[in-house]
Structures are given as structure tokens and as C-alpha cells.
Motif scaffolding. Structure first.
Motif, PDB file in Angstrom:
ATOM      1  N   VAL A 115       0.825  -1.091  -0.128  1.00  0.00           N
ATOM      2  CA  VAL A 115      -0.108   0.213  -0.047  1.00  0.00           C
ATOM      3  C   VAL A 115       0.999   1.198  -0.048  1.00  0.00           C
ATOM      4  N   HIS A 116       2.011   1.287   0.772  1.00  0.00           N
ATOM      5  CA  HIS A 116       2.771   2.425   0.956  1.00  0.00           C
ATOM      6  C   HIS A 116       3.539   2.530  -0.421  1.00  0.00           C
ATOM      7  N   ASP A 117       4.079   1.345  -1.041  1.00  0.00           N
ATOM      8  CA  ASP A 117       4.952   1.354  -2.204  1.00  0.00           C
ATOM      9  C   ASP A 117       4.016   2.024  -3.322  1.00  0.00           C
ATOM     10  N   ALA A 118       2.817   1.849  -3.474  1.00  0.00           N
ATOM     11  CA  ALA A 118       1.609   2.208  -4.462  1.00  0.00           C
ATOM     12  C   ALA A 118       1.271   3.606  -4.055  1.00  0.00           C
ATOM     13  N   GLU A 119       1.640   4.241  -3.172  1.00  0.00           N
ATOM     14  CA  GLU A 119       1.337   5.416  -2.555  1.00  0.00           C
ATOM     15  C   GLU A 119      -0.456   5.516  -2.474  1.00  0.00           C
ATOM     16  N   LEU A 120      -1.048   4.703  -1.959  1.00  0.00           N
ATOM     17  CA  LEU A 120      -2.315   4.540  -1.855  1.00  0.00           C
ATOM     18  C   LEU A 120      -2.596   5.511  -0.362  1.00  0.00           C
ATOM     19  N   LYS A 121      -3.972   5.741  -0.339  1.00  0.00           N
ATOM     20  CA  LYS A 121      -4.068   6.590   1.012  1.00  0.00           C
ATOM     21  C   LYS A 121      -5.590   6.354   1.202  1.00  0.00           C
TER      22      LYS A 121
END
Length: 221
Positions: free
Chosen positions: A215-221
Motif C-alpha cells: 500500500v505504501h509502495d503504491a502510494e495509496l491513501k
């Protein structure tokens, strides 16, 4: 017939006798938990765990003779059923990531509130991986610079999730528990567990920390 929770057998592994005493005081006062043994290093722990067959092991990382990482890996390699919760001050991020690869089921800071520690032991004993929100945030912070190839892989993998699964994945990335996710997304806890299981399968991961990193790597928030 009413289901009765079985007693969770726990082994404490830490080279600091005061830390073990504190954990014993916290966990020993809970009727559903039983401290079946204590060890001061990883090598001693391996023998003790083989003898006592605990459900959960609270494992310190930094210890003499054999550290918690080596002990966790040895338990995994020999197929022990005991689930390991790594206790850390989080001054060694790389060691936490290594423990994850070695099959640890949970990560908690040593200053985790007593009630949360008891809850974590119970949940891990039932097969639910645990990661405290503060550890999640710091773990993700250690990998803040994401190479383009890793970002693309994360984006591609998460694109294979349904919209609802992506929402659950993002919530996991925030360090929320299943109950918190259910409340946040207006779902039942069993539904959250179903979505989480699907995410595990689609991403090819075995724990919530790996989901958080994608999730962090894909920059999802």
C-alpha cells in the motif's frame, strides 16, 4: 453448547529479567493465559519451546548466545506450531523486516499498554497476525523512498484487488485491526476477514505488514 476459550500457553524470551518479570505480571494475571516457561536467550528458548509446546512466544530481538531473529528462524525451519510475537524498541528496523521474513506473527513495542498486549497474545494464538499502529508507521517510514520498479509492482498487484479490497488494504496499511476496519468501512468483522483473506491470496503475502508495504509502495491513501 457454549464455546469455551482454551487457555493460551505462553513462553517469555528476553535476556532482561526485569522485562520478563513485567510481562509475567501483566500476562499472569489473566485467567485465559498461562506462562509455561521463560528463557534468557534464543538457544535456551528453542529447548524450552520443544519441551513446553506453547501457543505463543514473546521474543526479544537483541539477546546473547542466540538472538531472537535466529531463534525465530529456527522455530520456523523446524516447523514448530508456536506463533512468535517480536517485542522491540524499534531501534533496528532491518531486524524487524528480517523477523517478518522468518515467520514472526506479530510485532509490538515493549511499551505497549498491558490490555493491548494481552489482546495481542490472544489474537495471535487464534492465527491473526498483529502489528501495532506505531510499529506500522515507523516500519513504512523506513522505506519512504520507493524505487520506480517497486512502485510499479505494487500498483500492478493492488490493481488486481476489487475496490472494497483496496479500501481494506489501505486500512490495514494504517495499522487498523479487523474490528476497527469494520467500523470504519461499515462492514461486519467476518466480511473484513473474508476480504483480508482474498487480499492475502491475490498479493501472495502471508501477513499484514507485507500488505502495508505494498500500500505504501503504491502510494495509496
Amino acid at each position: 453448547m457454549v464455546a469455551v476459550d482454551l487457555t493460551v500457553r505462553v513462553v517469555l524470551v528476553d535476556d532482561d529479567s526485569l522485562v520478563r518479570a513485567g510481562l509475567r505480571l501483566i500476562l499472569g494475571g489473566c485467567p485465559s493465559l498461562e506462562i509455561v516457561g521463560e528463557a534468557s536467550d534464543g538457544r535456551e528458548a528453542l529447548t524450552l519451546i520443544e519441551q513446553t509446546v506453547p501457543d505463543v512466544v514473546l521474543m526479544n530481538i537483541r539477546m546473547p548466545t542466540m538472538d531472537g531473529l535466529a531463534a525465530t528462524r529456527a522455530l520456523h525451519d523446524r516447523g514448530d506450531s508456536a506463533r512468535v510475537i517480536v517485542l522491540t524498541t524499534f531501534d533496528t528496523d532491518d531486524m524487524v523486516l528480517t523477523a517478518l521474513r522468518y515467520g514472526a506473527s506479530g510485532f509490538l513495542l515493549k511499551d505497549t499498554p498491558p490490555a493491548d498486549l494481552v489482546d495481542a497474545v490472544r489474537r495471535v494464538s487464534k492465527g491473526e497476525p498483529i502489528l501495532s499502529p506505531s510499529v506500522t508507521a515507523q516500519l513504512i517510514a523506513t522505506v519512504s523512498r520507493v524505487p520506480d520498479d517497486r512502485r510499479k509492482r505494487a500498483v500492478d498487484l493492488l490493481a488486481g484487488l476489487t475496490e472494497r479490497e483496496q479500501e481494506v488494504a489501505v486500512a490495514i496499511g494504517r495499522g487498523l485491526t479487523n474490528a476497527q476496519i469494520a467500523a470504519d468501512l461499515y462492514l461486519s468483522v467476518p466480511t473484513v476477514k473474508t476480504h483480508t483473506g482474498s487480499i492475502f491470496t491475490k498479493l501472495g503475502v502471508s501477513n499484514r505488514v507485507q500488505i502495508a508495504r505494498y500500500v505504501h509502495d503504491a502510494e495509496l491513501k
